[in-house]
Design a protein around this motif. Structure first.
Motif, PDB file in Angstrom:
ATOM      1  N   LYS A 135       0.781  -1.480   0.134  1.00 31.77           N
ATOM      2  CA  LYS A 135      -0.157  -0.040  -0.187  1.00 31.77           C
ATOM      3  C   LYS A 135       0.853   1.315   0.076  1.00 31.77           C
ATOM      4  O   LYS A 135       1.788   1.220   0.706  1.00 31.77           O
ATOM      5  CB  LYS A 135      -0.855  -0.032   1.180  1.00 31.77           C
ATOM      6  N   SER A 136       0.362   2.135  -0.452  1.00 28.58           N
ATOM      7  CA  SER A 136       0.994   3.526  -0.744  1.00 28.58           C
ATOM      8  C   SER A 136       0.600   4.488   0.541  1.00 28.58           C
ATOM      9  O   SER A 136      -0.479   4.191   0.981  1.00 28.58           O
ATOM     10  CB  SER A 136       0.604   4.298  -1.991  1.00 28.58           C
ATOM     11  N   ALA A 137       1.478   5.558   0.760  1.00 30.02           N
ATOM     12  CA  ALA A 137       1.137   6.381   1.716  1.00 30.02           C
ATOM     13  C   ALA A 137       0.008   7.244   1.424  1.00 30.02           C
ATOM     14  O   ALA A 137      -0.986   7.362   2.415  1.00 30.02           O
ATOM     15  CB  ALA A 137       2.374   7.646   1.849  1.00 30.02           C
ATOM     16  N   LEU A 138      -0.319   7.444   0.224  1.00 24.83           N
ATOM     17  CA  LEU A 138      -1.886   7.953  -0.130  1.00 24.83           C
ATOM     18  C   LEU A 138      -2.798   6.999   0.141  1.00 24.83           C
ATOM     19  O   LEU A 138      -4.018   7.599   0.335  1.00 24.83           O
ATOM     20  CB  LEU A 138      -1.601   8.406  -1.571  1.00 24.83           C
ATOM     21  N   SER A 139      -2.814   5.858   0.069  1.00 30.04           N
ATOM     22  CA  SER A 139      -3.742   5.034   0.307  1.00 30.04           C
ATOM     23  C   SER A 139      -4.196   5.065   1.783  1.00 30.04           C
ATOM     24  O   SER A 139      -5.295   4.804   2.305  1.00 30.04           O
ATOM     25  CB  SER A 139      -3.394   3.194  -0.032  1.00 30.04           C
ATOM     26  N   ARG A 140      -3.078   4.973   2.618  1.00 25.86           N
ATOM     27  CA  ARG A 140      -3.004   5.073   4.117  1.00 25.86           C
ATOM     28  C   ARG A 140      -3.900   6.405   4.561  1.00 25.86           C
ATOM     29  O   ARG A 140      -4.743   6.460   5.245  1.00 25.86           O
ATOM     30  CB  ARG A 140      -1.826   4.982   4.731  1.00 25.86           C
ATOM     31  N   PHE A 141      -3.380   7.382   3.752  1.00 25.86           N
ATOM     32  CA  PHE A 141      -4.064   8.870   4.120  1.00 25.86           C
ATOM     33  C   PHE A 141      -5.707   8.604   4.043  1.00 25.86           C
ATOM     34  O   PHE A 141      -6.455   9.127   4.730  1.00 25.86           O
ATOM     35  CB  PHE A 141      -3.469   9.956   2.832  1.00 25.86           C
ATOM     36  N   TYR A 142      -6.095   7.933   2.719  1.00 26.77           N
ATOM     37  CA  TYR A 142      -7.502   7.609   2.481  1.00 26.77           C
ATOM     38  C   TYR A 142      -8.010   6.949   3.911  1.00 26.77           C
ATOM     39  O   TYR A 142      -9.239   7.202   4.285  1.00 26.77           O
ATOM     40  CB  TYR A 142      -7.922   7.061   1.241  1.00 26.77           C
ATOM     41  N   TRP A 143      -7.505   5.930   4.222  1.00 28.26           N
ATOM     42  CA  TRP A 143      -7.790   5.202   5.397  1.00 28.26           C
ATOM     43  C   TRP A 143      -8.029   6.139   6.627  1.00 28.26           C
ATOM     44  O   TRP A 143      -9.131   6.121   7.187  1.00 28.26           O
ATOM     45  CB  TRP A 143      -7.045   4.120   5.999  1.00 28.26           C
ATOM     46  N   GLN A 144      -7.188   6.935   6.834  1.00 19.46           N
ATOM     47  CA  GLN A 144      -7.335   7.904   8.093  1.00 19.46           C
ATOM     48  C   GLN A 144      -8.597   8.857   7.742  1.00 19.46           C
ATOM     49  O   GLN A 144      -9.122   9.164   8.621  1.00 19.46           O
ATOM     50  CB  GLN A 144      -5.982   9.102   7.965  1.00 19.46           C
ATOM     51  N   CYS A 145      -8.762   9.269   6.497  1.00 19.54           N
ATOM     52  CA  CYS A 145      -9.891  10.120   6.313  1.00 19.54           C
ATOM     53  C   CYS A 145     -11.280   9.439   6.692  1.00 19.54           C
ATOM     54  O   CYS A 145     -12.169  10.005   7.069  1.00 19.54           O
ATOM     55  CB  CYS A 145      -9.951  10.695   4.831  1.00 19.54           C
ATOM     56  N   PHE A 146     -11.358   8.108   6.000  1.00 13.54           N
ATOM     57  CA  PHE A 146     -12.625   7.435   6.568  1.00 13.54           C
ATOM     58  C   PHE A 146     -12.695   7.106   7.971  1.00 13.54           C
ATOM     59  O   PHE A 146     -13.637   6.934   8.306  1.00 13.54           O
ATOM     60  CB  PHE A 146     -12.894   6.240   5.665  1.00 13.54           C
ATOM     61  N   THR A 147     -11.462   7.138   8.546  1.00 15.78           N
ATOM     62  CA  THR A 147     -11.720   6.785  10.180  1.00 15.78           C
ATOM     63  C   THR A 147     -12.229   7.969  10.782  1.00 15.78           C
ATOM     64  O   THR A 147     -13.068   8.226  11.725  1.00 15.78           O
ATOM     65  CB  THR A 147     -10.145   6.557  10.606  1.00 15.78           C
ATOM     66  N   LEU A 148     -11.723   9.322  10.158  1.00 15.66           N
ATOM     67  CA  LEU A 148     -12.295  10.580  10.711  1.00 15.66           C
ATOM     68  C   LEU A 148     -13.941  10.616  10.316  1.00 15.66           C
ATOM     69  O   LEU A 148     -14.598  11.180  11.030  1.00 15.66           O
ATOM     70  CB  LEU A 148     -11.585  11.674  10.156  1.00 15.66           C
ATOM     71  N   ARG A 149     -14.322  10.212   9.247  1.00 11.71           N
ATOM     72  CA  ARG A 149     -15.665  10.243   8.799  1.00 11.71           C
ATOM     73  C   ARG A 149     -16.516   9.522   9.980  1.00 11.71           C
ATOM     74  O   ARG A 149     -17.471   9.945  10.273  1.00 11.71           O
ATOM     75  CB  ARG A 149     -15.982   9.744   7.533  1.00 11.71           C
ATOM     76  N   GLU A 150     -16.093   8.251  10.255  1.00 11.03           N
ATOM     77  CA  GLU A 150     -16.870   7.305  11.227  1.00 11.03           C
ATOM     78  C   GLU A 150     -16.826   8.224  12.410  1.00 11.03           C
ATOM     79  O   GLU A 150     -17.832   8.273  13.180  1.00 11.03           O
ATOM     80  CB  GLU A 150     -15.907   6.083  11.518  1.00 11.03           C
ATOM     81  N   GLN A 151     -15.934   8.934  13.042  1.00 13.83           N
ATOM     82  CA  GLN A 151     -15.757   9.520  14.303  1.00 13.83           C
ATOM     83  C   GLN A 151     -16.846  11.008  13.960  1.00 13.83           C
ATOM     84  O   GLN A 151     -17.535  11.184  14.861  1.00 13.83           O
ATOM     85  CB  GLN A 151     -14.589  10.300  14.259  1.00 13.83           C
ATOM     86  N   HIS A 295     -23.431   1.399   6.585  1.00 12.07           N
ATOM     87  CA  HIS A 295     -23.430   2.178   4.969  1.00 12.07           C
ATOM     88  C   HIS A 295     -22.101   1.709   4.539  1.00 12.07           C
ATOM     89  O   HIS A 295     -20.780   2.009   5.084  1.00 12.07           O
ATOM     90  CB  HIS A 295     -23.404   3.647   5.437  1.00 12.07           C
ATOM     91  N   VAL A 296     -22.223   1.374   3.119  1.00  6.66           N
ATOM     92  CA  VAL A 296     -20.680   1.088   2.427  1.00  6.66           C
ATOM     93  C   VAL A 296     -19.983   2.297   2.223  1.00  6.66           C
ATOM     94  O   VAL A 296     -20.560   3.506   1.698  1.00  6.66           O
ATOM     95  CB  VAL A 296     -21.115   0.507   1.016  1.00  6.66           C
ATOM     96  N   GLN A 297     -18.709   2.453   2.472  1.00  3.92           N
ATOM     97  CA  GLN A 297     -17.952   3.679   2.043  1.00  3.92           C
ATOM     98  C   GLN A 297     -17.707   3.859   0.507  1.00  3.92           C
ATOM     99  O   GLN A 297     -16.503   3.457   0.298  1.00  3.92           O
ATOM    100  CB  GLN A 297     -16.974   3.721   3.073  1.00  3.92           C
ATOM    101  N   SER A 298     -18.609   4.121  -0.448  1.00  2.28           N
ATOM    102  CA  SER A 298     -18.265   3.995  -1.655  1.00  2.28           C
ATOM    103  C   SER A 298     -17.263   4.648  -2.304  1.00  2.28           C
ATOM    104  O   SER A 298     -16.549   4.758  -3.301  1.00  2.28           O
ATOM    105  CB  SER A 298     -19.622   4.538  -2.345  1.00  2.28           C
ATOM    106  N   GLU A 299     -16.964   5.977  -1.474  1.00  2.00           N
ATOM    107  CA  GLU A 299     -15.835   6.747  -1.974  1.00  2.00           C
ATOM    108  C   GLU A 299     -14.277   6.045  -1.875  1.00  2.00           C
ATOM    109  O   GLU A 299     -13.478   6.661  -2.544  1.00  2.00           O
ATOM    110  CB  GLU A 299     -15.741   8.035  -1.232  1.00  2.00           C
ATOM    111  N   ASN A 300     -14.426   5.048  -1.356  1.00  3.91           N
ATOM    112  CA  ASN A 300     -13.150   4.364  -0.939  1.00  3.91           C
ATOM    113  C   ASN A 300     -12.989   3.077  -1.711  1.00  3.91           C
ATOM    114  O   ASN A 300     -11.924   2.647  -2.011  1.00  3.91           O
ATOM    115  CB  ASN A 300     -13.097   4.136   0.648  1.00  3.91           C
ATOM    116  N   VAL A 301     -14.264   2.296  -1.888  1.00  4.82           N
ATOM    117  CA  VAL A 301     -14.233   1.098  -2.231  1.00  4.82           C
ATOM    118  C   VAL A 301     -15.601   0.774  -3.173  1.00  4.82           C
ATOM    119  O   VAL A 301     -16.584   1.380  -2.731  1.00  4.82           O
ATOM    120  CB  VAL A 301     -14.070  -0.040  -1.199  1.00  4.82           C
ATOM    121  N   LYS A 302     -15.427   0.249  -4.217  1.00  8.28           N
ATOM    122  CA  LYS A 302     -16.571  -0.454  -5.160  1.00  8.28           C
ATOM    123  C   LYS A 302     -16.928  -1.668  -4.585  1.00  8.28           C
ATOM    124  O   LYS A 302     -16.040  -2.752  -4.595  1.00  8.28           O
ATOM    125  CB  LYS A 302     -16.195  -0.259  -6.582  1.00  8.28           C
TER     126      LYS A 302
END
Length: 474
Positions: A135-151, A295-302
């Protein structure tokens, strides 16, 4: 809003409100701003946005990941051309075995500028077949963003004590104290917001030690595996105590049964938030606060749910989960059959347009094989079994076409009535055609990643685990 409004860290002295974040915090908040809008985008528009991202991924694959070249072009997917739904359905589904066999052929030979460093991790997933994911650093960045959305969806009070009960890789196997303390919740939350303290409990400690730590530390939020939650609830039932101050339990990494959720809510009086994620993918789905719908996080995964003939399932129809992460250019996984089963549900009354999963019954290997050869979710009355205080841990295994073993770790030998009760519960719920027996163990160990299968099918495509005879019946 459950907790107070949280002001971000500010960059400039004196600019407290509104705060002015910079760097990573500003970038994550910028993505969160977009996610706040796209959660209300209609499904057809979301599909179009997903395909725009996949088109960028496909152009990268054509240049840097030759493993997919032939299959994507045969499906009608070519660089610079819009992807249609018909072409997408022609792309072959990728199995876990295919990932193992492809190996480095799935690794990108080069990366687009700005995606950052590459890291690797090995996961056994739900199938027991290990794969190494890059995984790239950018991929990890998106993981952080969806963790923030859950919060953001759940609006927790960030001032409270958060406890996580998972593996602590910094703790030695023989370290006496399972607790590691932090001044804040850690990334990504504390990158943006000031928070209260956090505690990490290492699951390798004895469950009784972990339970005492939960009682003593009094966290407001507890994050752990469903199987560890079950063990804690069983200790709670056995000793008659409940964790004071606990407001929410977040479960990760395993399927959460409805029985366990109901039991925990009734015994502890707290809400359960289940996060559906995978090491290969990142965040897949999580519930809204308003109605608890997943809810499926469709902005992260199809996410697709498919029948055995690989046609799409209808709402309410159970099928195989097939996933395409949208942002990992280091090792693209196109239409990856992760081995899970799920069901699409009706739209949620919260107003968000993101797809709803009405159920994630379990993993393919954890489905019960019926005497007639059909497969179904293995309901065996586990909620009633967990209420027997003498049972510290249990696992149910199908070891033959009509054989069910209930493996037990007990605090004391069960009485004959208790044994008959457990066998009777399982027999009644499993239905005719199964012989149920109790097998006592001194310990039931977790897998390498700390996960534990409450039910496992060792009959089909798996070698039967040798039974260890432990405590004799009373």
């Amino acid at each position: 809003m459950d907790g107070p409004f949280s002001l971000p860290h500010t960059t400039f002295e004196g600019a407290v409100f509104p705060a002015v974040p910079q760097g990573a915090a500003a970038s994550m908040l910028a993505v969160l701003h977009q996610l706040a809008q796209t959660q209300y985008v209609p499904p057809e528009e979301m599909a179009g946005l997903q395909f725009r991202q996949i088109e960028a991924l496909a152009a990268h694959i054509d240049r840097a990941v030759p493993h997919y070249g032939v299959s994507l072009r045969r499906a009608g997917i070519r660089p610079g051309q819009a992807i249609t739904e018909a072409a997408w359905r022609n792309v072959p589904v990728l199995s876990r075995t295919a990932i193992q066999e492809a190996g480095a052929a799935l690794h990108a030979r080069d990366m687009p500028q700005g995606h950052g460093s590459i890291a690797s991790a090995t996961t056994s997933g739900s199938s027991g077949r290990p794969v190494t994911i890059r995984k790239s650093a950018l991929s990890r960045f998106y993981w952080q963003c969806f963790t923030l959305r859950e919060q953001d969806w759940h609006q927790r009070d960030l001032r409270q004590l958060k406890m996580t009960l998972l593996r602590d890789d910094q703790r030695g196997d023989d370290a006496p104290d399972p607790i590691r303390r932090s001044d804040d919740w850690g990334e990504p939350i504390s990158v943006i917001y000031p928070t209260g303290p956090a505690i990490l409990l290492d699951y390798r400690a004895d469950v009784s030690v972990l339970w005492q730590a939960v009682l003593r530390e009094r966290p407001a939020i507890l994050t752990t595996f469903p199987s560890l939650l079950a063990a804690l609830v069983q200790h709670s039932i056995a000793d008659g105590h409940r964790p004071e101050g606990l407001r929410e339990v977040r479960t990760v990494g395993e399927a959460l049964s409805g029985d366990l959720q109901t039991l925990c809510e009734s015994v502890w009086g707290v809400r359960i938030t289940n996060i559906y994620s995978a090491a290969e993918i990142g965040v897949i789905a999580f519930p809204c606060r308003e109605h608890g719908r997943m809810h499926v996080q469709s902005e992260n995964v199809k996410l697709e749910i498919l029948r055995p003939d690989r046609t799409p399932c209808d709402v309410g129809e159970e099928g195989d989960v097939v996933l395409t992460p949208l942002h990992n250019f280091a090792m693209p996984l196109i239409r990856y059959d992760i081995g899970d089963r799920a069901i699409f549900g009706a739209p949620c009354a919260c107003g968000r347009k993101l797809p709803v999963l009405s159920g994630v019954p379990g993993r393919a290997r954890d489905m019960l094989t019926m005497p007639n050869g059909e497969r179904r979710f293995p309901y065996y009355g586990h909620g009633e079994i967990m209420r027997i205080e003498a049972i510290a841990q249990h696992q149910v295994a199908q070891t033959g076409p009509g054989q069910i073993d209930i493996r037990l770790v007990v605090r004391r030998p069960l009485t004959a009535d208790e044994e008959a009760h457990v066998v009777g519960i399982a027999s009644r719920h499993l239905g005719a055609g199964f012989a149920v027996r109790l097998v006592y163990h001194p310990e039931l160990k977790r897998g390498p990643g700390g996960k534990f299968a409450e039910f496992t099918n060792e009959y089909e495509g798996a070698r039967v685990t040798p039974r260890v005879e432990g405590l004799p019946p009373a």
